[in-house]
Design a protein around this motif. Sequence first.
Motif, PDB file in Angstrom:
ATOM      1  N   MET A  98      13.216  15.472 -20.217  1.00 45.04           N
ATOM      2  CA  MET A  98      13.980  14.286 -19.848  1.00 45.04           C
ATOM      3  C   MET A  98      13.647  13.887 -18.409  1.00 45.04           C
ATOM      4  N   LEU A  99      13.352  12.612 -18.204  1.00 50.84           N
ATOM      5  CA  LEU A  99      13.015  12.141 -16.862  1.00 50.84           C
ATOM      6  C   LEU A  99      14.169  12.347 -15.899  1.00 50.84           C
ATOM      7  N   THR A 100      13.836  12.815 -14.690  1.00 49.83           N
ATOM      8  CA  THR A 100      14.828  13.038 -13.651  1.00 49.83           C
ATOM      9  C   THR A 100      14.591  12.162 -12.435  1.00 49.83           C
ATOM     10  N   PHE A 101      13.306  11.983 -12.045  1.00 51.30           N
ATOM     11  CA  PHE A 101      13.003  11.278 -10.797  1.00 51.30           C
ATOM     12  C   PHE A 101      11.556  10.829 -10.813  1.00 51.30           C
ATOM     13  N   LEU A 102      11.295   9.665 -10.186  1.00 51.41           N
ATOM     14  CA  LEU A 102       9.928   9.159 -10.042  1.00 51.41           C
ATOM     15  C   LEU A 102       9.697   8.760  -8.593  1.00 51.41           C
ATOM     16  N   ARG A 103       8.469   8.953  -8.138  1.00 50.54           N
ATOM     17  CA  ARG A 103       8.148   8.622  -6.752  1.00 50.54           C
ATOM     18  C   ARG A 103       6.775   7.973  -6.656  1.00 50.54           C
ATOM     19  N   GLY A 104       6.665   6.937  -5.837  1.00 46.30           N
ATOM     20  CA  GLY A 104       5.388   6.293  -5.595  1.00 46.30           C
ATOM     21  C   GLY A 104       5.100   6.217  -4.111  1.00 46.30           C
ATOM     22  N   ASP A 105       3.833   6.352  -3.750  1.00 43.28           N
ATOM     23  CA  ASP A 105       3.409   6.269  -2.348  1.00 43.28           C
ATOM     24  C   ASP A 105       2.110   5.488  -2.277  1.00 43.28           C
ATOM     25  N   TYR A 106       2.078   4.527  -1.367  1.00 39.73           N
ATOM     26  CA  TYR A 106       0.861   3.735  -1.186  1.00 39.73           C
ATOM     27  C   TYR A 106       0.671   3.513   0.308  1.00 39.73           C
ATOM     28  N   TYR A 107      -0.287   4.269   0.870  1.00 41.52           N
ATOM     29  CA  TYR A 107      -0.619   4.142   2.287  1.00 41.52           C
ATOM     30  C   TYR A 107      -2.014   3.538   2.403  1.00 41.52           C
ATOM     31  N   GLN A 108      -2.113   2.491   3.210  1.00 39.71           N
ATOM     32  CA  GLN A 108      -3.423   1.884   3.458  1.00 39.71           C
ATOM     33  C   GLN A 108      -3.410   1.269   4.846  1.00 39.71           C
ATOM     34  N   ASP A 109      -4.466   1.476   5.608  1.00 41.26           N
ATOM     35  CA  ASP A 109      -4.556   0.891   6.940  1.00 41.26           C
ATOM     36  C   ASP A 109      -5.433  -0.357   6.897  1.00 41.26           C
ATOM     37  N   LEU A 110      -4.911  -1.468   7.434  1.00 41.58           N
ATOM     38  CA  LEU A 110      -5.612  -2.749   7.358  1.00 41.58           C
ATOM     39  C   LEU A 110      -6.122  -3.240   8.707  1.00 41.58           C
ATOM     40  N   GLU A 111      -6.216  -2.369   9.686  1.00 44.98           N
ATOM     41  CA  GLU A 111      -6.821  -2.805  10.947  1.00 44.98           C
ATOM     42  C   GLU A 111      -8.332  -2.897  10.765  1.00 44.98           C
ATOM     43  N   GLY A 112      -8.977  -3.580  11.689  1.00 39.34           N
ATOM     44  CA  GLY A 112     -10.413  -3.773  11.566  1.00 39.34           C
ATOM     45  C   GLY A 112     -10.716  -5.091  10.883  1.00 39.34           C
ATOM     46  N   ASP A 113     -11.754  -5.100  10.068  1.00 39.16           N
ATOM     47  CA  ASP A 113     -12.308  -6.342   9.540  1.00 39.16           C
ATOM     48  C   ASP A 113     -11.631  -6.792   8.248  1.00 39.16           C
ATOM     49  N   PHE A 114     -10.297  -6.821   8.250  1.00 36.05           N
ATOM     50  CA  PHE A 114      -9.549  -7.390   7.136  1.00 36.05           C
ATOM     51  C   PHE A 114      -9.130  -8.815   7.502  1.00 36.05           C
ATOM     52  N   PRO A 115      -9.009  -9.721   6.516  1.00 33.88           N
ATOM     53  CA  PRO A 115      -8.529 -11.076   6.817  1.00 33.88           C
ATOM     54  C   PRO A 115      -7.180 -11.035   7.528  1.00 33.88           C
ATOM     55  N   ALA A 116      -6.998 -11.919   8.494  1.00 30.89           N
ATOM     56  CA  ALA A 116      -5.803 -11.893   9.334  1.00 30.89           C
ATOM     57  C   ALA A 116      -4.521 -12.144   8.546  1.00 30.89           C
ATOM     58  N   TYR A 117      -4.606 -12.836   7.395  1.00 30.06           N
ATOM     59  CA  TYR A 117      -3.374 -13.159   6.672  1.00 30.06           C
ATOM     60  C   TYR A 117      -2.639 -11.917   6.206  1.00 30.06           C
ATOM     61  N   TRP A 118      -3.358 -10.771   6.047  1.00 32.07           N
ATOM     62  CA  TRP A 118      -2.691  -9.550   5.604  1.00 32.07           C
ATOM     63  C   TRP A 118      -1.628  -9.096   6.597  1.00 32.07           C
ATOM     64  N   ARG A 119      -1.780  -9.457   7.862  1.00 29.60           N
ATOM     65  CA  ARG A 119      -0.823  -9.013   8.874  1.00 29.60           C
ATOM     66  C   ARG A 119       0.545  -9.665   8.698  1.00 29.60           C
ATOM     67  N   GLU A 120       0.581 -10.765   7.970  1.00 29.83           N
ATOM     68  CA  GLU A 120       1.853 -11.441   7.699  1.00 29.83           C
ATOM     69  C   GLU A 120       2.537 -10.908   6.442  1.00 29.83           C
ATOM     70  N   VAL A 121       1.809 -10.168   5.613  1.00 28.42           N
ATOM     71  CA  VAL A 121       2.322  -9.762   4.303  1.00 28.42           C
ATOM     72  C   VAL A 121       3.184  -8.506   4.431  1.00 28.42           C
ATOM     73  N   PRO A 122       4.455  -8.547   4.039  1.00 29.82           N
ATOM     74  CA  PRO A 122       5.275  -7.333   4.048  1.00 29.82           C
ATOM     75  C   PRO A 122       4.678  -6.291   3.111  1.00 29.82           C
ATOM     76  N   PRO A 123       4.704  -5.009   3.476  1.00 25.37           N
ATOM     77  CA  PRO A 123       4.130  -3.990   2.594  1.00 25.37           C
ATOM     78  C   PRO A 123       4.639  -4.069   1.163  1.00 25.37           C
ATOM     79  N   MET A 124       5.938  -4.333   0.974  1.00 28.55           N
ATOM     80  CA  MET A 124       6.511  -4.338  -0.368  1.00 28.55           C
ATOM     81  C   MET A 124       6.075  -5.536  -1.205  1.00 28.55           C
ATOM     82  N   HIS A 125       5.486  -6.550  -0.593  1.00 23.67           N
ATOM     83  CA  HIS A 125       4.949  -7.660  -1.382  1.00 23.67           C
ATOM     84  C   HIS A 125       3.682  -7.241  -2.127  1.00 23.67           C
ATOM     85  N   TYR A 126       3.127  -6.108  -1.748  1.00 25.77           N
ATOM     86  CA  TYR A 126       1.923  -5.595  -2.410  1.00 25.77           C
ATOM     87  C   TYR A 126       2.196  -4.164  -2.856  1.00 25.77           C
ATOM     88  N   ALA A 127       3.238  -4.010  -3.654  1.00 25.19           N
ATOM     89  CA  ALA A 127       3.736  -2.680  -4.009  1.00 25.19           C
ATOM     90  C   ALA A 127       3.391  -2.240  -5.422  1.00 25.19           C
TER      91      ALA A 127
END
Length: 314
Positions: A98-127
């Motif tokens: 029987m399910l008791t608990f679920l966990r998700g983790d998503y770590y990613q670093d976007l510094e460097g040569d990523f498009p600047a618009y990513w800096r405006e995006v809240p992490p949870m908008h890409y969850a």
Amino acid sequence: FGIEGRFQSLEAVLADDRFDAVHLFTPVPFHAEQTLNVLLAGRHCACAVPMATRLEDLRRIVNAQRESGKNFMMMETAVYDRAFLFAKDLLDRGELGMLTFLRGDYYQDLEGDFPAYWREVPPMHYATHALSPLLALARTRASTVTCLGSGHLRPDIQQPGGNTFPLQSALFRLDGTDVIAQLTRSWFQVAREFTEAFSVYGDRRGFEWQQLDQEDPVMFTLEPVKPGVRGRSVTTQRISVPYRPDLYPAELAEYIAGWHGGSHPHLAHEFVRSIVEGRPPAIDAVTAANWTAAGICANDSALLGGALVAIPGF
């Protein structure tokens, strides 16, 4: 590369009646309007994640899909990753209990040569890469969420009026169950190796994503109670998770070991077969909207200091 069939705009693609379907690999801010354009032009549409970043746009896409009668599929890699297919098989066979608990983790670093618009995006908008496996395993949607942001973006990253959180962490109540799911999502300023991970725990066994990329996942087995012994012992083993070429045609086998856990041929096969067979795809508009809305509402909760936010269903 010698590719002759090239177009300068989506409009030019949609004006060409040779194509039954369009797969969008465009930047996130374009997803909603381009998806609507494809569906309303009478084409089937596959789209990279996320489906949209506003609840209203999710509603518009769901309505457009229904009105057009064409298929929409969000191409969520995480629910065709070999680890997910393995965990789902364990759950379906009762191995986890029987399910008791679920966990998700998503770590990613976007510094460097990523498009600047990513800096405006809240992490949870890409969850969805970390959240969708949890909802798919529980076979339900998230109904409520409380979320907090952690840290503050450096001034050189912060965009005017944009996201301020390097990391957000949320607790979701899963509709129709007494189980919760926890999700942590980061973009910047977190000293952690990249990972898109999920873990699922039952009252018999638990499946846990590996800490480091080069490791294998871990299976925990809760042993029976022994008379006179306090607590139950747990056995631990590393699991070599197989790819699943048996789930699609042999012609796709050469692509089995691709990125995102071998998910890409599964996604392409499911999208095309759903059209050929005249049925909704596995990640249809309603499913995609439910998975995406959870992250949007998580960010809303963080902006409200962790207030409980109800997540609409579609």
